[in-house]
Design a protein around this motif. Structure first.
Motif, PDB file in Angstrom:
ATOM      1  N   ASP A 111       0.814  -1.214   0.000  1.00 53.21           N
ATOM      2  CA  ASP A 111       0.000   0.000   0.000  1.00 53.21           C
ATOM      3  C   ASP A 111       0.848   1.264   0.000  1.00 53.21           C
ATOM      4  O   ASP A 111       0.388   2.327   0.406  1.00 53.21           O
ATOM      5  CB  ASP A 111      -0.954   0.004   1.198  1.00 53.21           C
ATOM      6  N   ALA A 112       2.090   1.158  -0.463  1.00 50.62           N
ATOM      7  CA  ALA A 112       2.979   2.313  -0.552  1.00 50.62           C
ATOM      8  C   ALA A 112       3.622   2.336  -1.931  1.00 50.62           C
ATOM      9  O   ALA A 112       3.785   1.296  -2.580  1.00 50.62           O
ATOM     10  CB  ALA A 112       4.058   2.249   0.531  1.00 50.62           C
ATOM     11  N   ALA A 113       3.978   3.528  -2.404  1.00 53.27           N
ATOM     12  CA  ALA A 113       4.697   3.635  -3.676  1.00 53.27           C
ATOM     13  C   ALA A 113       6.097   3.057  -3.510  1.00 53.27           C
ATOM     14  O   ALA A 113       6.833   3.440  -2.597  1.00 53.27           O
ATOM     15  CB  ALA A 113       4.776   5.094  -4.109  1.00 53.27           C
ATOM     16  N   ALA A 114       6.463   2.130  -4.390  1.00 52.42           N
ATOM     17  CA  ALA A 114       7.750   1.457  -4.252  1.00 52.42           C
ATOM     18  C   ALA A 114       8.220   0.971  -5.614  1.00 52.42           C
ATOM     19  O   ALA A 114       7.430   0.829  -6.553  1.00 52.42           O
ATOM     20  CB  ALA A 114       7.641   0.277  -3.282  1.00 52.42           C
ATOM     21  N   ASP A 115       9.520   0.730  -5.712  1.00 51.40           N
ATOM     22  CA  ASP A 115      10.130   0.194  -6.924  1.00 51.40           C
ATOM     23  C   ASP A 115      10.497  -1.263  -6.718  1.00 51.40           C
ATOM     24  O   ASP A 115      10.895  -1.677  -5.624  1.00 51.40           O
ATOM     25  CB  ASP A 115      11.400   0.970  -7.286  1.00 51.40           C
ATOM     26  N   LEU A 116      10.390  -2.027  -7.787  1.00 48.46           N
ATOM     27  CA  LEU A 116      10.819  -3.420  -7.815  1.00 48.46           C
ATOM     28  C   LEU A 116      12.073  -3.498  -8.671  1.00 48.46           C
ATOM     29  O   LEU A 116      12.137  -2.896  -9.746  1.00 48.46           O
ATOM     30  CB  LEU A 116       9.701  -4.281  -8.412  1.00 48.46           C
ATOM     31  N   SER A 117      13.094  -4.193  -8.198  1.00 46.37           N
ATOM     32  CA  SER A 117      14.338  -4.306  -8.958  1.00 46.37           C
ATOM     33  C   SER A 117      14.940  -5.684  -8.735  1.00 46.37           C
ATOM     34  O   SER A 117      14.454  -6.470  -7.904  1.00 46.37           O
ATOM     35  CB  SER A 117      15.333  -3.207  -8.560  1.00 46.37           C
ATOM     36  N   ALA A 118      16.004  -5.992  -9.471  1.00 52.32           N
ATOM     37  CA  ALA A 118      16.648  -7.298  -9.353  1.00 52.32           C
ATOM     38  C   ALA A 118      18.152  -7.155  -9.507  1.00 52.32           C
ATOM     39  O   ALA A 118      18.642  -6.322 -10.287  1.00 52.32           O
ATOM     40  CB  ALA A 118      16.110  -8.269 -10.406  1.00 52.32           C
ATOM     41  N   LEU A 119      18.878  -7.981  -8.770  1.00 53.83           N
ATOM     42  CA  LEU A 119      20.328  -8.086  -8.872  1.00 53.83           C
ATOM     43  C   LEU A 119      20.678  -9.506  -9.282  1.00 53.83           C
ATOM     44  O   LEU A 119      20.200 -10.476  -8.678  1.00 53.83           O
ATOM     45  CB  LEU A 119      20.987  -7.761  -7.530  1.00 53.83           C
ATOM     46  N   LEU A 120      21.492  -9.646 -10.317  1.00 50.70           N
ATOM     47  CA  LEU A 120      21.971 -10.954 -10.745  1.00 50.70           C
ATOM     48  C   LEU A 120      23.382 -11.124 -10.196  1.00 50.70           C
ATOM     49  O   LEU A 120      24.305 -10.413 -10.626  1.00 50.70           O
ATOM     50  CB  LEU A 120      21.984 -11.058 -12.268  1.00 50.70           C
ATOM     51  N   VAL A 121      23.563 -12.021  -9.241  1.00 52.25           N
ATOM     52  CA  VAL A 121      24.840 -12.099  -8.536  1.00 52.25           C
ATOM     53  C   VAL A 121      25.483 -13.466  -8.697  1.00 52.25           C
ATOM     54  O   VAL A 121      24.830 -14.485  -8.918  1.00 52.25           O
ATOM     55  CB  VAL A 121      24.675 -11.752  -7.036  1.00 52.25           C
ATOM     56  N   THR A 122      26.794 -13.483  -8.559  1.00 47.28           N
ATOM     57  CA  THR A 122      27.599 -14.700  -8.680  1.00 47.28           C
ATOM     58  C   THR A 122      27.721 -15.381  -7.318  1.00 47.28           C
ATOM     59  O   THR A 122      27.181 -14.915  -6.312  1.00 47.28           O
ATOM     60  CB  THR A 122      28.996 -14.346  -9.197  1.00 47.28           C
ATOM     61  N   ASP A 123      28.483 -16.468  -7.288  1.00 51.91           N
ATOM     62  CA  ASP A 123      28.727 -17.158  -6.018  1.00 51.91           C
ATOM     63  C   ASP A 123      29.403 -16.250  -5.000  1.00 51.91           C
ATOM     64  O   ASP A 123      29.281 -16.457  -3.794  1.00 51.91           O
ATOM     65  CB  ASP A 123      29.607 -18.398  -6.242  1.00 51.91           C
ATOM     66  N   ALA A 124      30.134 -15.249  -5.492  1.00 48.20           N
ATOM     67  CA  ALA A 124      30.815 -14.316  -4.589  1.00 48.20           C
ATOM     68  C   ALA A 124      29.856 -13.291  -3.993  1.00 48.20           C
ATOM     69  O   ALA A 124      30.248 -12.467  -3.167  1.00 48.20           O
ATOM     70  CB  ALA A 124      31.943 -13.602  -5.334  1.00 48.20           C
ATOM     71  N   GLY A 125      28.586 -13.291  -4.424  1.00 48.32           N
ATOM     72  CA  GLY A 125      27.603 -12.355  -3.898  1.00 48.32           C
ATOM     73  C   GLY A 125      27.625 -11.000  -4.554  1.00 48.32           C
ATOM     74  O   GLY A 125      27.040 -10.044  -4.028  1.00 48.32           O
ATOM     75  N   THR A 126      28.285 -10.883  -5.702  1.00 40.70           N
ATOM     76  CA  THR A 126      28.374  -9.597  -6.398  1.00 40.70           C
ATOM     77  C   THR A 126      27.956  -9.755  -7.853  1.00 40.70           C
ATOM     78  O   THR A 126      27.966 -10.858  -8.412  1.00 40.70           O
ATOM     79  CB  THR A 126      29.806  -9.035  -6.358  1.00 40.70           C
ATOM     80  N   VAL A 127      27.589  -8.636  -8.472  1.00 39.83           N
ATOM     81  CA  VAL A 127      27.290  -8.625  -9.896  1.00 39.83           C
ATOM     82  C   VAL A 127      28.582  -8.655 -10.691  1.00 39.83           C
ATOM     83  O   VAL A 127      29.648  -8.323 -10.184  1.00 39.83           O
ATOM     84  CB  VAL A 127      26.464  -7.377 -10.277  1.00 39.83           C
ATOM     85  N   ARG A 128      28.488  -9.061 -11.962  1.00 43.52           N
ATOM     86  CA  ARG A 128      29.669  -9.034 -12.838  1.00 43.52           C
ATOM     87  C   ARG A 128      29.920  -7.627 -13.374  1.00 43.52           C
ATOM     88  O   ARG A 128      31.036  -7.286 -13.765  1.00 43.52           O
ATOM     89  CB  ARG A 128      29.461  -9.989 -14.010  1.00 43.52           C
ATOM     90  N   GLY A 129      28.887  -6.825 -13.415  1.00 49.37           N
ATOM     91  CA  GLY A 129      28.968  -5.457 -13.915  1.00 49.37           C
ATOM     92  C   GLY A 129      27.623  -4.798 -13.714  1.00 49.37           C
ATOM     93  O   GLY A 129      26.636  -5.438 -13.302  1.00 49.37           O
ATOM     94  N   ASP A 130      27.545  -3.499 -14.011  1.00 45.81           N
ATOM     95  CA  ASP A 130      26.309  -2.762 -13.790  1.00 45.81           C
ATOM     96  C   ASP A 130      25.144  -3.297 -14.625  1.00 45.81           C
ATOM     97  O   ASP A 130      23.975  -3.084 -14.289  1.00 45.81           O
ATOM     98  CB  ASP A 130      26.515  -1.278 -14.100  1.00 45.81           C
ATOM     99  N   HIS A 131      25.442  -4.022 -15.718  1.00 46.47           N
ATOM    100  CA  HIS A 131      24.376  -4.577 -16.553  1.00 46.47           C
ATOM    101  C   HIS A 131      23.608  -5.686 -15.846  1.00 46.47           C
ATOM    102  O   HIS A 131      22.551  -6.115 -16.315  1.00 46.47           O
ATOM    103  CB  HIS A 131      24.963  -5.108 -17.869  1.00 46.47           C
ATOM    104  N   ASP A 132      24.119  -6.177 -14.683  1.00 41.89           N
ATOM    105  CA  ASP A 132      23.409  -7.198 -13.916  1.00 41.89           C
ATOM    106  C   ASP A 132      22.472  -6.596 -12.871  1.00 41.89           C
ATOM    107  O   ASP A 132      21.989  -7.304 -11.984  1.00 41.89           O
ATOM    108  CB  ASP A 132      24.415  -8.130 -13.220  1.00 41.89           C
ATOM    109  N   PHE A 133      22.228  -5.308 -12.951  1.00 45.97           N
ATOM    110  CA  PHE A 133      21.282  -4.623 -12.065  1.00 45.97           C
ATOM    111  C   PHE A 133      20.109  -4.158 -12.919  1.00 45.97           C
ATOM    112  O   PHE A 133      20.275  -3.350 -13.828  1.00 45.97           O
ATOM    113  CB  PHE A 133      21.974  -3.445 -11.382  1.00 45.97           C
ATOM    114  N   VAL A 134      18.921  -4.687 -12.654  1.00 48.36           N
ATOM    115  CA  VAL A 134      17.719  -4.362 -13.423  1.00 48.36           C
ATOM    116  C   VAL A 134      16.819  -3.491 -12.558  1.00 48.36           C
ATOM    117  O   VAL A 134      16.389  -3.916 -11.479  1.00 48.36           O
ATOM    118  CB  VAL A 134      16.983  -5.646 -13.856  1.00 48.36           C
ATOM    119  N   PHE A 135      16.542  -2.274 -13.023  1.00 50.65           N
ATOM    120  CA  PHE A 135      15.716  -1.341 -12.260  1.00 50.65           C
ATOM    121  C   PHE A 135      15.070  -0.365 -13.232  1.00 50.65           C
ATOM    122  O   PHE A 135      15.134  -0.562 -14.456  1.00 50.65           O
ATOM    123  CB  PHE A 135      16.523  -0.630 -11.172  1.00 50.65           C
TER     124      PHE A 135
END
Length: 438
Positions: free
Chosen positions: A28-52
């Motif tokens: 019931d609040a204005a909010a954004d939905l996003s996704a992070l694609l991460v490796t076994d190390a818990g990090t993205v490979r680059g900014d292209h793995d952040f969807v927003f």
């Protein structure tokens, strides 16, 4: 919700038996939905793995923004997730960064299959001061995909969350009006830009989107052609970086209007020349080669360059005069030779000194039935001749020319610049369609 589905509790996991899924939210609040694609190390490979909202697609993941009563949706093709990605993290961020989930009913995350059946429901209870929460994780185990109910609030703000996962941002992306998020377009090549330039371009794209939305043209697409004056009087504007600033600000127009984020470009003085095509990902290099801040020298005493880079013009070949009609003719020829299913918007920058009034008028009158809108921008207060009179010139099927002048374009706020730049283009598109020009 109809049908049978599993209700998850915090920390619970379950296997996935389908390859195409989607995540939606109820809150019931204005909010954004996003996704992070991460490796076994818990990090993205680059900014292209952040969807927003400013980058609507990543490998195997696409964000469909909320519109017309439909919620935002993360569509995830598990078969399209790269092998080195071990999990897709779905994140909910309140629009009000100072807000808190504790002031609202608990959000609910839904996981659907490709046929529109609910597979899992997760009510995220126990949130308090958080404005960001990791909702569901989709992750690999022994070659199979599973879902986990996470429900982890994140302290430290949005920037801290994405930075911890390896995304290169220095601070939280600026929030924009909801009306603009529904029309902002993802642009190829953005991830190759330096972070400061990417942030500026992100914000400017949103402002372009807002300007178009104000005119009911949020979904408008166009080919964008940039025309730059390089006559002798322009030397100071090149050397001071004013022209470079103009190019960067016009890149946002191309990024929003053109699906590929590309822009064709011409430069003119006594003669006209076409510059290499412009791509968003090559913006710094393009400016360095073709605008040459601090290096541009125009005039009779300029020595001919001996060490030009590939595609770089010898500015002596352009001369120092004002022959706008020549570059107008060259742009018309390009559009005729390379027709496209969208209109063409020409962004034409000049510091004046216009004197070929009859020739310019003849060219632009002849172009009335062509799918081109000519937006002229005067830099300074010099004589702009016929360009200032086109809005009142009779005898044209449609008004295919816009003009405004600004004393110091560097001091003109982006919002005002884009509003003025795009004030007539959408209405011309409507008229051009009515007269079957488009």
């Amino acid at each position: 919700m109809t049908g049978t589905h599993q209700v998850l509790s915090k920390g619970q996991n379950a296997p996935l038996t389908v390859s195409d899924v989607a995540v939606t939210l109820t809150l019931d609040a204005a909010a954004d939905l996003s996704a992070l694609l991460v490796t076994d190390a818990g990090t993205v490979r680059g900014d292209h793995d952040f969807v927003f909202y400013n980058q609507l697609a990543g490998p195997g993941v696409r964000l469909h923004l909320a519109q017309a009563g439909q919620p935002a949706t993360l569509a995830i093709a598990l078969s399209g997730i790269p092998a080195e990605i071990s999990q897709v993290r779905t994140v909910i961020t309140l629009d009000d960064a100072a807000g808190r989930f504790g002031n609202h009913a608990a959000p609910v995350a839904w996981l659907w299959d490709g046929a529109g059946n609910v597979l899992f429901e997760y009510r995220i209870d126990g949130l308090d001061t958080e404005s960001i929460v990791i909702a569901l994780d989709l992750y690999r185990r022994q070659g199979h995909w599973k879902v986990r109910a996470v429900g982890q609030g994140y302290a430290g703000g949005f920037a801290a969350l994405v930075t911890d996962h390896g995304v290169s941002v220095d601070d939280e992306p600026a929030r924009i009006p909801t009306s603009a998020t529904s029309v902002a377009q993802s642009t190829p090549g953005m991830d190759r830009l330096p972070i400061d330039m990417r942030k500026r371009l992100d914000l400017r794209k949103q402002k372009v989107a807002v300007s178009l939305e104000k005119r009911g043209a949020g979904q408008l697409k166009a080919r964008v052609i940039l025309v730059l004056d390089a006559s002798g009087s322009m030397s100071g504007l090149y050397s001071k970086g004013v022209v470079a600033g103009v190019v960067e600000r016009m890149a946002a127009v191309a990024a929003q209007l053109d699906d590929d984020g590309t822009m064709q470009a011409f430069i003119f003085a006594s003669n006209s020349a076409r510059l290499p095509d412009f791509e968003i990902g090559n913006l710094p290099e393009w400016i360095g080669l073709h605008v040459r801040v601090g290096q541009m020298k125009i005039g009779r005493g300029t020595k001919r360059s001996k060490n030009l880079a590939n595609g770089q013009l010898d500015m002596r070949n352009l001369g120092i005069g004002n022959e706008e009609q020549k570059v107008i003719a060259d742009v018309r020829a390009l559009v005729a030779k390379d027709p496209q299913p969208v209109p063409t918007l020409v962004l034409f920058f000049s510091d004046g000194g216009v004197y070929r009034n009859k020739e310019i008028e003849d060219q632009l009158r002849s172009a009335v039935t062509e799918p081109i809108f000519w937006q002229f921008v005067g830099l300074g207060r010099a004589n702009f001749g016929i360009l200032e009179k086109f809005d009142t010139l009779p005898g044209r099927l449609v008004d295919n020319v816009g003009f405004f002048a600004v004393d110091n374009i560097d001091k003109l706020p982006d919002e005002e610049l884009y509003d003025r730049l795009l004030s007539e283009f959408p209405s011309w598109v409507a008229e051009a369609k009515r007269h079957r020009i488009l």
